[in-house]
Structure formats: C-alpha cells, structure tokens
Design a protein around this motif. Structure first.
Motif, short mmCIF file in Angstrom:
data_model
loop_
_atom_site.label_atom_id
_atom_site.label_comp_id
_atom_site.label_asym_id
_atom_site.label_seq_id
_atom_site.Cartn_x
_atom_site.Cartn_y
_atom_site.Cartn_z
N ILE A 61 48.92 -51.51 22.94
CA ILE A 61 48.43 -52.85 23.27
C ILE A 61 47.21 -52.75 24.18
O ILE A 61 46.13 -53.27 23.86
N HIS A 62 47.35 -52.09 25.33
CA HIS A 62 46.25 -51.93 26.27
C HIS A 62 45.65 -50.54 26.09
O HIS A 62 46.36 -49.54 26.20
N PRO A 63 44.34 -50.43 25.82
CA PRO A 63 43.74 -49.12 25.50
C PRO A 63 43.91 -48.10 26.62
O PRO A 63 44.29 -46.95 26.36
N LEU A 85 41.80 -57.05 21.34
CA LEU A 85 41.86 -56.13 20.20
C LEU A 85 43.06 -56.43 19.31
O LEU A 85 42.97 -56.41 18.08
N ARG A 86 44.20 -56.70 19.94
CA ARG A 86 45.40 -57.00 19.17
C ARG A 86 45.23 -58.29 18.37
O ARG A 86 45.64 -58.39 17.21
N LEU A 112 44.43 -61.36 13.34
CA LEU A 112 43.65 -62.36 12.60
C LEU A 112 43.02 -61.75 11.36
O LEU A 112 42.98 -62.38 10.29
N HIS A 113 42.51 -60.52 11.48
CA HIS A 113 41.90 -59.87 10.32
C HIS A 113 42.95 -59.60 9.24
O HIS A 113 42.67 -59.80 8.04
N ARG A 155 48.90 -47.01 13.24
CA ARG A 155 47.72 -46.70 12.44
C ARG A 155 46.47 -47.40 12.98
O ARG A 155 45.37 -46.86 12.94
N ASP A 156 46.63 -48.61 13.49
CA ASP A 156 45.50 -49.33 14.07
C ASP A 156 45.16 -48.88 15.49
O ASP A 156 44.20 -49.38 16.07
N TRP A 157 45.93 -47.95 16.03
CA TRP A 157 45.75 -47.53 17.41
C TRP A 157 44.42 -46.82 17.61
O TRP A 157 43.72 -47.03 18.61
#
Length: 408
Positions: free
Chosen positions: A196-198, A221-222, A227-228, A317-319
């Motif tokens: 969640i937080h980079p 970012l989340r 939304l995407h 995977r989105d990390w």
C-alpha cells in the motif's frame, strides 16, 4: 560520478516515425539473425557464438547496410545486449538457479543504443547515426534534456506502448555537502517496502537526537490501480460483442478500440513510474536532512512467487518492487547515500532486543524466551529499529503522491 537515466519522449513527423520504427525492426532482425546462427551451430554440434567480439566479427563479415538503415553502432548495441543476456543466464545457471533461461526468443522491436561520439545533440534536437549513404535522421525532443549535453554518455531508442522515446544516460557528479552537514555513514535507517505505502523509513535515535520516521503514502497509487482496472474491465465488457473470432481480422472500430486501450495502458504506467520516482526522491531528501549515510532496505522478493490467491496475487504483481529498489538506489547514489539490501526472512518473528525467535502460541501474545518482552507483531524488516519505542515518539511525516498521479 554516478550514472543517471531519464526517458524523454519524441515529437516526430510521419516520415521520422516510419524511419525510427524501421531502426527498431532492424534491431529485431539483428537479434533474430544471432538466434538463427546459434541454432544452426547447435544443430551441427558446434559451440554457440555468445562473446561480444565474436559477434562483432560476424557482423563485420555481413557488412554495413545489411539491416536497412541501422548503422554498425546500433547493430553492435543489439549484439552487446544479446551477449550480456546470455552471460547473465549462464552465471545464474552456475549459481544453481534452474529458472534462468538463455535468450532464444525472437523479438519484433529491439531497442537500439548509441554511445557518446556517435550522436549529436543540438538544442532540442538529436541526430541519430544511420547506415552509410542514408539521409541524416534528426529527431525533436518533447522536452529539454534533463542533463547538460556534455554529461550525456548514451541515448537508447525505444518505444513504450507505440510511443517513441529516448532513454538518456548521463554521468552526473555526486552531491557535495558542507563540512559536518553531509550524510554520516555511521547513521543507518531502515526502509520497509509495502504494497500500500511504497516506503516506510525509520531512523534510530542517538547522539543526533530522537528517532525519526517517514511514511510515503501510497493511497493515490492504489486508487490509480483500482480505477484503471475498473475502467479496463468496463471497456472490455462494452466491446466484447465486437471482438473478432480467432483467426479473423478485426474491423477498423476494433482496431481503434485496441489503439485506445494501449494508449490508456501507457498513460497508466507513466503515472505510476512518475509517482515511484517522486516517492524515492522524498525518501532521499528526508535522509539527507537526517544525515543518514546508509539505507538498509528489506528485500521482499523472496515471497513474490508464492500463490496467495487471485486478489493478493494481483496486488503483489502491481507492487513493482524492482522499480522501487532501482529508483531509490539511483537517487541515493547521487546523494552519496549507500543502499544495502537486508534479508527479511524471520525479521517479523524475532525479539527486537535480543533477536531471539518468538514461539508461536495460538490465541495469545508472543513472548521472547530470553528477553521476556511481549511481542508487538510489528513488521520491522531491517534489523536497525531501536529495541523499544521512545516514551513520546516523534510523529512520522506523511508524503502524499496524489499530485504526481494526477499530473501525468
């Protein structure tokens, strides 16, 4: 001196776009030619040609102009990339990594790199080398170079989502600080990478003052990811009936839909990349203010291959852990701060006072057997955290990345 790389988009005409994509396709032809050559040698039982000098001799025998407008400099950069990929896979194989694969797959578009002395930078334009006898190729940059022209060491022609751009690599000096104001190598801060937080950073207290902390918020970012994903699903459902069957050519409307989808995907990646770089910049600026000389970063890449369910797998995977590590190391090197990777295994189940393992007890709290301190269940990745929190801890500042996500 350290090397920094920045990506700059290109503003090109229709003819320039055709020539630039021709260079990328010619790079793919060079890559395919090397694969075909080594396949023939394997079939005859000969040793494959993987050394850079051997590949250059084969290219010299073919002659310049064999691969369209691609110059010898560009073709050699493709050979260098192939040789590096093969040698890297061989080293990983020798180290016992059975997942390492040698480069044996063809690629339609291969990036081409041009080194200093082979290209010319004049104002907002760059002249790229082409094969002998071909007209000169000038391209216009969408924005000025982020580095002085004399510091640029190479440019790499590539495309992201059918968008042509140059990756500019420059040699920049390390930051110089006044006496007593620069980073102290003895001060070590722990950095925890989160989904969640980079970044979450903790600097221990001591002679320099109380402990300090920094949290880079990743809510923006989340939200961008969510939304995407929702937009992509909605667009796919709306166009499902117009999708061509397997083996059929799509209509012009379908091609327009696919083109729009690639554009949105590219914009999504650019937003995330910009936000990650601004997050790393915030961490390094904070570390310079705290006189941190070493950043101990927890390396969570050992858990990326675990199957944790569809929802969690999508979040992992989105990390983009590699992008976060590269951005942080890149900016820290220019600031004169060292980055060290720390193995995270067992750090969430050990006592911060004596490093003894906490026995797991169902339904109760964890207690270290030697120190006798109650477990706090804090995800304290690097072993640089203080044994116990101070009586009045300093509130951790939070950096928001909402503006970075909205801007691009």
């Amino acid at each position: 001196m350290v090397y920094r790389t920045a990506r700059v988009a290109l503003r090109v005409t229709v003819g320039q776009r055709r020539r630039l994509f021709g260079l990328l396709r010619s790079g793919g032809d060079v890559w395919a030619a090397v694969l075909l050559l080594n396949r023939w040698r394997r079939q005859r039982g000969d040793r494959p040609i993987v050394g850079y000098q051997e590949l250059c001799r084969e290219l010299a025998a073919a002659g310049e102009g064999t691969f369209g407008e691609l110059s010898t400099v560009g073709a050699r950069s493709v050979l260098r990339a192939y040789s590096d990929a093969w040698m890297s896979a061989a080293r990983r194989r020798r180290a016992g990594d059975e997942t390492a694969r040698f480069p044996r797959r063809r690629r339609g578009l291969v990036p081409v790199r041009f080194y200093a002395g082979t290209f010319t930078v004049t104002g907002g334009r760059v002249r790229l080398p082409v094969a002998r006898g071909r007209p000169p190729l000038w391209v216009r940059l969408a924005r000025p170079l982020p580095y002085p022209a004399e510091q640029v060491r190479s440019v790499r022609l590539t495309c992201a989502g059918r968008r042509l751009c140059l990756e500019v690599t420059a040699e920049v000096p390390v930051a110089v600080y006044p006496a007593g104001a620069g980073p102290d190598p003895a001060r070590v801060a722990g950095v925890d990478l989160g989904i969640i937080h980079p970044y979450a950073v903790l600097a221990p207290g001591g002679g320099e003052g109380p402990e300090a902390a920094l949290l880079v918020s990743g809510r923006a970012l989340r939200a961008e990811h969510r939304l995407h994903l929702a937009e992509a699903k909605a667009r796919a459902r709306a166009a499902a009936r117009r999708a061509p069957a397997r083996g059929q050519r799509g209509s012009r409307r379908w091609k327009q839909f696919r083109r729009r989808g690639r554009a949105l995907e590219g914009r999504h990646r650019r937003r995330l990349g910009q936000a990650r770089h601004e997050a790393a910049k915030a961490v390094v600026s904070w570390a310079v203010g705290q006189r941190i000389g070493t950043l101990a970063v927890g390396d969570p890449r050992g858990v990326l291959a675990r199957d944790a369910g569809r929802r969690q797998n999508k979040a992992v995977r989105d990390w983009a852990v590699g992008d976060l590590l590269r951005a942080l190391a890149d900016k820290a090197a220019q600031a004169g701060i060292a980055v060290e990777l720390v193995d995270e295994r067992g750090t969430s189940s050990t006592c911060p006072a004596c490093a003894a393992a906490w026995p797991s007890r169902g339904g109760g709290s964890l207690t270290a057997g030697t120190a006798g301190s109650p477990g706090t269940a804090i995800w304290s990745v690097p072993p640089t955290s203080p044994p116990a929190p101070p009586p009045s801890p300093v509130a951790a500042p939070v950096v928001d990345l909402s503006s970075a996500v909205r801007r691009r």
